[in-house]
Design a protein around this motif. Sequence first.
Motif, short mmCIF file in Angstrom:
data_model
loop_
_atom_site.label_atom_id
_atom_site.label_comp_id
_atom_site.label_asym_id
_atom_site.label_seq_id
_atom_site.Cartn_x
_atom_site.Cartn_y
_atom_site.Cartn_z
N MET A 1 0.84 -1.21 0.00
CA MET A 1 0.00 0.00 0.00
C MET A 1 0.87 1.25 0.00
N ARG A 2 0.41 2.27 -0.75
CA ARG A 2 1.13 3.52 -0.75
C ARG A 2 0.70 4.34 0.46
N ARG A 3 1.66 5.04 1.06
CA ARG A 3 1.37 5.88 2.20
C ARG A 3 1.69 7.31 1.83
N PHE A 4 1.02 8.28 2.46
CA PHE A 4 1.31 9.66 2.12
C PHE A 4 1.08 10.55 3.31
N LEU A 5 1.66 11.73 3.22
CA LEU A 5 1.53 12.75 4.26
C LEU A 5 1.22 14.06 3.58
N LEU A 6 0.13 14.70 3.96
CA LEU A 6 -0.19 16.03 3.44
C LEU A 6 0.81 17.02 3.99
N ILE A 7 1.48 17.76 3.11
CA ILE A 7 2.49 18.69 3.61
C ILE A 7 2.05 20.15 3.50
N CYS A 8 1.15 20.46 2.60
CA CYS A 8 0.73 21.86 2.54
C CYS A 8 -0.45 22.03 1.60
N ILE A 9 -1.19 23.11 1.78
CA ILE A 9 -2.20 23.53 0.82
C ILE A 9 -1.78 24.90 0.33
N PRO A 19 -8.80 28.06 -9.63
CA PRO A 19 -8.14 26.78 -9.30
C PRO A 19 -7.04 26.98 -8.28
N GLN A 20 -6.93 26.04 -7.35
CA GLN A 20 -5.89 26.05 -6.34
C GLN A 20 -5.28 24.66 -6.28
N ALA A 21 -4.09 24.59 -5.74
CA ALA A 21 -3.38 23.31 -5.70
C ALA A 21 -2.98 22.96 -4.29
N PHE A 22 -2.97 21.67 -4.00
CA PHE A 22 -2.40 21.22 -2.74
C PHE A 22 -1.46 20.05 -3.05
N THR A 23 -0.38 20.01 -2.32
CA THR A 23 0.70 19.06 -2.59
C THR A 23 0.79 18.02 -1.49
N ILE A 24 1.00 16.77 -1.88
CA ILE A 24 1.18 15.69 -0.92
C ILE A 24 2.51 14.99 -1.19
N LEU A 25 3.06 14.41 -0.15
CA LEU A 25 4.21 13.54 -0.28
C LEU A 25 3.71 12.10 -0.31
N VAL A 26 4.08 11.35 -1.32
CA VAL A 26 3.66 9.97 -1.46
C VAL A 26 4.86 9.05 -1.35
N GLU A 206 -11.05 15.56 1.00
CA GLU A 206 -11.10 14.71 2.19
C GLU A 206 -10.80 13.26 1.83
N ALA A 207 -11.25 12.82 0.65
CA ALA A 207 -10.95 11.46 0.20
C ALA A 207 -9.46 11.28 -0.04
N VAL A 208 -8.83 12.33 -0.57
CA VAL A 208 -7.38 12.28 -0.78
C VAL A 208 -6.65 12.20 0.55
N TYR A 209 -7.11 12.97 1.55
CA TYR A 209 -6.53 12.90 2.89
C TYR A 209 -6.51 11.46 3.41
N GLN A 210 -7.56 10.73 3.07
CA GLN A 210 -7.71 9.35 3.53
C GLN A 210 -7.08 8.35 2.57
N GLN A 211 -6.37 8.86 1.59
CA GLN A 211 -5.77 8.12 0.48
C GLN A 211 -6.76 7.14 -0.17
N ASN A 212 -8.00 7.59 -0.23
CA ASN A 212 -9.05 6.84 -0.90
C ASN A 212 -9.18 7.39 -2.32
N TRP A 213 -8.26 6.96 -3.17
CA TRP A 213 -8.18 7.51 -4.52
C TRP A 213 -9.45 7.23 -5.31
N GLN A 214 -10.03 6.04 -5.16
CA GLN A 214 -11.21 5.70 -5.94
C GLN A 214 -12.40 6.58 -5.58
N ALA A 215 -12.55 6.87 -4.29
CA ALA A 215 -13.65 7.75 -3.87
C ALA A 215 -13.49 9.14 -4.47
N ALA A 216 -12.25 9.63 -4.51
CA ALA A 216 -11.99 10.94 -5.10
C ALA A 216 -12.29 10.92 -6.60
#
Length: 279
Positions: A1-9, A19-26, A206-216
């Motif tokens: 499983m891939r793990r990630f940490l939200l680092i900033c919005i 449009p706005q962007a938010f970046t995650i570390l995967v 919120e789905a991305v926060y939960q790394q639920n890619w399919q829900a997003a």
Amino acid sequence: MRRFLLICILVVAAVSCSPQAFTILVDKSAPSESGLDLNGKSICLVYVRDGVVRDSVFSSNFCDGFAQGLESRLFNGKKAVEVFSIEQDPDKDFGGRDEMVRLVVETNADVVFLLDKPMLNVSEDGQRSCIFSVYAYDSMSKKDAVTDFRKSAKISDEIRDQEMFASDAQYLGFDFSKRFEIEWEKRQYSFIYFESMNPAWTQAIEAVYQQNWQAAIDIWIPFAEADTGQIASCASYNVALACHLLGENKLALEWLDHSDKVYPVSLSPGLRKRIEAEL
């Protein structure tokens, strides 16, 4: 499983509906020391029986140790690697691509390892050694080639002592599994969303926060299909990125192509490069 940490919005604009962007570390898997990436793939081990009891003792115990090592390193210790044996056949090219593809079909595994019959030797100075070859074929790899691992190892106990020899063989198999351990590297990825708009975009975040890619993906697709211009393009880009993180790279490219056609976004070229590198 891939793990990630939200680092900033990153708020890149103050205008409503911009449009706005938010970046995650995967933490994304990379090829192991062996050069193979076994992450998320089913694995089967097969060894060749040649009718020699001593060889069978080595091969069966080597594969048992190898399977335990892979399960420990890749499957959190759960039983996941099946072991089979096949009889030696001089008419078959064990380790050849066609034979390995046949084993993939018969075992229904993504990756097959084949252990050829071992060569057990005692040198003039009494040193005991075993030379063995393991062939690997990853049916999900774009290389479509067999990898050959050949190794010589010292045997510490008397070859004629089958019980002790089995212990040596099992240890060699477990130790051999080290080179297939998944390595992880951190990568940054950026999604796009719209502020002060449909609350569904917040739900997707919120789905991305939960790394639920399919829900997003399920949230973004209606925007990608129903809207036009920038909104459709950004939603399509997000779907492409989520597909990429799910390992669906061909589908990811289709969505990215759609995004570029509708309204190219600046993040697209970088994502395309990453996707194509895994195809």
